[in-house]
Design a protein around this motif. Structure first.
Motif, PDB file in Angstrom:
ATOM      1  N   ALA A  30     -15.199  -1.101   8.869  1.00  0.00           N
ATOM      2  CA  ALA A  30     -16.250  -1.052   7.824  1.00  0.00           C
ATOM      3  C   ALA A  30     -16.418   0.546   7.407  1.00  0.00           C
ATOM      4  CB  ALA A  30     -17.607  -1.394   8.587  1.00  0.00           C
ATOM      5  N   ASP A  31     -16.359   1.475   8.321  1.00  0.00           N
ATOM      6  CA  ASP A  31     -16.251   2.807   8.028  1.00  0.00           C
ATOM      7  C   ASP A  31     -15.259   2.960   7.008  1.00  0.00           C
ATOM      8  OD1 ASP A  31     -18.363   3.458   9.677  1.00  0.00           O
ATOM      9  OD2 ASP A  31     -17.067   4.293  11.064  1.00  0.00           O
ATOM     10  N   VAL A  32     -14.124   2.737   7.064  1.00  0.00           N
ATOM     11  CA  VAL A  32     -13.082   2.892   6.277  1.00  0.00           C
ATOM     12  C   VAL A  32     -13.066   2.184   4.889  1.00  0.00           C
ATOM     13  CG1 VAL A  32     -10.518   2.380   5.538  1.00  0.00           C
ATOM     14  CG2 VAL A  32     -11.054   3.132   7.921  1.00  0.00           C
ATOM     15  N   LEU A  33     -13.686   0.952   4.722  1.00  0.00           N
ATOM     16  CA  LEU A  33     -14.178   0.227   3.620  1.00  0.00           C
ATOM     17  C   LEU A  33     -15.302   1.278   2.781  1.00  0.00           C
ATOM     18  CD1 LEU A  33     -14.550  -3.271   4.529  1.00  0.00           C
ATOM     19  CD2 LEU A  33     -13.055  -2.642   2.646  1.00  0.00           C
ATOM     20  N   VAL A  34     -16.314   1.533   3.237  1.00  0.00           N
ATOM     21  CA  VAL A  34     -17.360   2.453   2.759  1.00  0.00           C
ATOM     22  C   VAL A  34     -16.496   3.686   2.115  1.00  0.00           C
ATOM     23  CG1 VAL A  34     -19.363   3.863   3.378  1.00  0.00           C
ATOM     24  CG2 VAL A  34     -19.174   1.416   4.284  1.00  0.00           C
ATOM     25  N   GLU A  35     -15.658   4.263   3.076  1.00  0.00           N
ATOM     26  CA  GLU A  35     -15.233   5.561   2.561  1.00  0.00           C
ATOM     27  C   GLU A  35     -14.362   5.114   1.277  1.00  0.00           C
ATOM     28  OE1 GLU A  35     -11.931   8.617   4.441  1.00  0.00           O
ATOM     29  OE2 GLU A  35     -13.219   7.489   5.819  1.00  0.00           O
ATOM     30  N   GLU A  36     -13.500   4.149   1.433  1.00  0.00           N
ATOM     31  CA  GLU A  36     -12.969   3.868   0.320  1.00  0.00           C
ATOM     32  C   GLU A  36     -13.654   3.450  -0.830  1.00  0.00           C
ATOM     33  OE1 GLU A  36      -9.213   3.039  -1.122  1.00  0.00           O
ATOM     34  OE2 GLU A  36      -9.500   3.367   1.034  1.00  0.00           O
ATOM     35  N   LEU A  37     -14.824   2.779  -0.823  1.00  0.00           N
ATOM     36  CA  LEU A  37     -15.659   2.375  -1.679  1.00  0.00           C
ATOM     37  C   LEU A  37     -16.256   3.927  -2.398  1.00  0.00           C
ATOM     38  CD1 LEU A  37     -17.067   0.216  -3.084  1.00  0.00           C
ATOM     39  CD2 LEU A  37     -19.053   0.458  -1.573  1.00  0.00           C
ATOM     40  N   LEU A  64      -8.229  -6.758  -3.883  1.00  0.00           N
ATOM     41  CA  LEU A  64      -9.496  -6.997  -3.070  1.00  0.00           C
ATOM     42  C   LEU A  64      -9.306  -7.728  -1.967  1.00  0.00           C
ATOM     43  CD1 LEU A  64     -12.043  -5.384  -2.718  1.00  0.00           C
ATOM     44  CD2 LEU A  64     -12.918  -6.943  -4.295  1.00  0.00           C
ATOM     45  N   ALA A  65      -8.824  -8.990  -2.382  1.00  0.00           N
ATOM     46  CA  ALA A  65      -8.491 -10.218  -1.431  1.00  0.00           C
ATOM     47  C   ALA A  65      -7.559  -9.969  -0.252  1.00  0.00           C
ATOM     48  CB  ALA A  65      -8.269 -11.457  -1.932  1.00  0.00           C
ATOM     49  N   ALA A  66      -6.268  -9.259  -0.678  1.00  0.00           N
ATOM     50  CA  ALA A  66      -5.473  -8.795   0.481  1.00  0.00           C
ATOM     51  C   ALA A  66      -6.012  -7.567   1.199  1.00  0.00           C
ATOM     52  CB  ALA A  66      -4.365  -8.128  -0.482  1.00  0.00           C
ATOM     53  N   ALA A  67      -6.855  -6.867   0.861  1.00  0.00           N
ATOM     54  CA  ALA A  67      -7.518  -5.857   1.416  1.00  0.00           C
ATOM     55  C   ALA A  67      -8.470  -6.243   2.566  1.00  0.00           C
ATOM     56  CB  ALA A  67      -8.280  -4.787   0.847  1.00  0.00           C
ATOM     57  N   ILE A  68      -9.036  -7.304   1.999  1.00  0.00           N
ATOM     58  CA  ILE A  68     -10.129  -7.827   3.199  1.00  0.00           C
ATOM     59  C   ILE A  68      -9.474  -8.584   4.094  1.00  0.00           C
ATOM     60  CG2 ILE A  68     -11.863  -9.576   3.136  1.00  0.00           C
ATOM     61  CD1 ILE A  68     -12.888  -8.598   0.206  1.00  0.00           C
ATOM     62  N   SER A  69      -8.682  -9.533   3.418  1.00  0.00           N
ATOM     63  CA  SER A  69      -7.755 -10.548   4.619  1.00  0.00           C
ATOM     64  C   SER A  69      -6.994  -9.698   5.670  1.00  0.00           C
ATOM     65  CB  SER A  69      -6.920 -11.637   3.804  1.00  0.00           C
ATOM     66  OG  SER A  69      -5.850 -10.629   3.107  1.00  0.00           O
TER      67      SER A  69
END
Length: 332
Positions: free
Chosen positions: A56-63, A316-321
DNA sequence: CGTGTTTGACCCGCGC
DNA sequence: GCGCGGGTCAAACACG
């Protein structure tokens, strides 16, 4: 005029570079991540085993990083638009000093009767096809203006674009980057080829209309007549900075002769804000690209286009999956 | 089902 | 006033 084209092309190529290469940000230190790179970033992260919290942190950071890059890209766009305007003004100065009288049609031309305009496509000796496109000079347009005494300012903004196409191509399509909705077609007396009528559909309130008809003399040449001025930015101004490599987007870049994916068609968009025809400086109010309204428009367009972009979705789908099912991605 | 295109009908200005 | 011709409208249709 060719000068307009070169100026425009220069800017477009800059956009093209923006799309194709990881450029430095305006601060010159941080490379702008292209969409392709983002995708590989996602996959790299997705293949490593980390806890959901860290994910989650990585995702937020990426965002956050993407938001930051988005800002920087917007700034780059602003700078580029300013440069474009500067170049355009410079060109205006050059043209006005070279041809001080051009663009002021004679009274005789203005008073031409409607009947005389019947053979407009083959009698205007000032029109020349140059390397696939050309633009008209003033007399016919002045006549057009006279036919309909302008009640609106936009009525007086008329330009003409000649586009070389395949003779076998029966579509009356002139690609200029804008979105057009066809609302009529008519066979005119002076030309056996039908004339198609288009309205700009990019913005609901845009008053611009376009007429497209084949030249009487050369059936392979499409004559596009633009009436009015767009009250919105060119679609490519928002799409280009998204780094999309799709052909459709590339095709919408103005003056896209070098990068169009749709065959030999060469288009010259003379209707763009700040562009002149006939060596006459346009006096229409320009869109202030530094205004909050314009920036808001840009942001909305970016968000809209990103959400529509299938490659972005798949990335995005690839990243989430990759984060949720890291093994399934590895197996692919 | 939404959106864009087609096409015949209609409107309007101009010349006679 | 009438006819002609260009421009626009809108219902029907096609397409994704």
């Amino acid at each position: 005029m060719a000068m307009d084209s070169s100026t425009c092309l220069d800017t477009s190529l800059s956009l093209f570079d923006l799309n194709m290469n990881p450029l430095l940000c305006s601060d010159g230190n941080h490379p702008v991540t292209t969409k392709k790179e983002l995708r590989s970033d996602f996959i790299d992260v997705g293949t490593t085993m980390i806890s959901p919290k860290e994910q989650a942190d990585v995702l937020v950071e990426e965002l956050n990083r993407m938001v930051e890059e988005n800002k920087k890209l917007s700034e780059m766009l602003m700078v580029m638009c300013e440069n474009y305007n500067t170049l355009q003004n410079h060109l205006m100065d050059l043209m006005s000093t070279k041809n001080p009288n051009k663009g002021s049609p004679s009274a005789a031309a203005i008073s031409k009767k409607r009947k005389a305009a019947g053979s407009e496509d083959n009698t205007n000796n000032n029109d020349r096809v140059i390397g696939g496109y050309a633009e008209s000079s003033s007399s016919e347009e002045a006549d057009w203006c006279n036919k309909k005494p302008s009640t609106e300012e936009s009525k007086s903004k008329i330009s003409r674009v000649y586009v070389q196409t395949e003779p076998s191509d029966n579509r009356l399509v002139v690609k200029d980057g804008y979105q057009w909705r066809k609302y009529g077609q008519k066979v005119t007396r002076d030309n056996p080829s039908p004339r198609a009528y288009f309205k700009c559909s990019f913005a609901p309130t845009c008053p611009v209309k376009k007429k497209v008809q084949r030249s009487v003399e050369d059936q392979s040449v499409l004559v596009a007549t633009y009436e009015g001025e767009h009250n919105h930015p060119h679609p490519s101004q928002t799409e280009a900075i998204l780094g999309s490599n799709r052909g459709a987007t590339l095709g919408s870049v103005p003056c896209s002769a070098s990068i169009s994916s749709s065959g030999p068609t060469i288009t010259l968009d003379l209707t763009q804000r700040g562009t002149t025809t006939h060596g006459v400086k346009r006096s229409s109010p320009e869109i202030d690209q530094s205004s909050p309204v314009f920036q808001q428009f840009l942001i909305e367009q970016m968000a809209s286009n990103l959400s529509k972009d299938p490659s972005f979705k798949s990335a995005l789908a690839a990243a989430i999956s990759g984060r949720i099912f890291p093994h399934s991605l590895v197996n692919k």
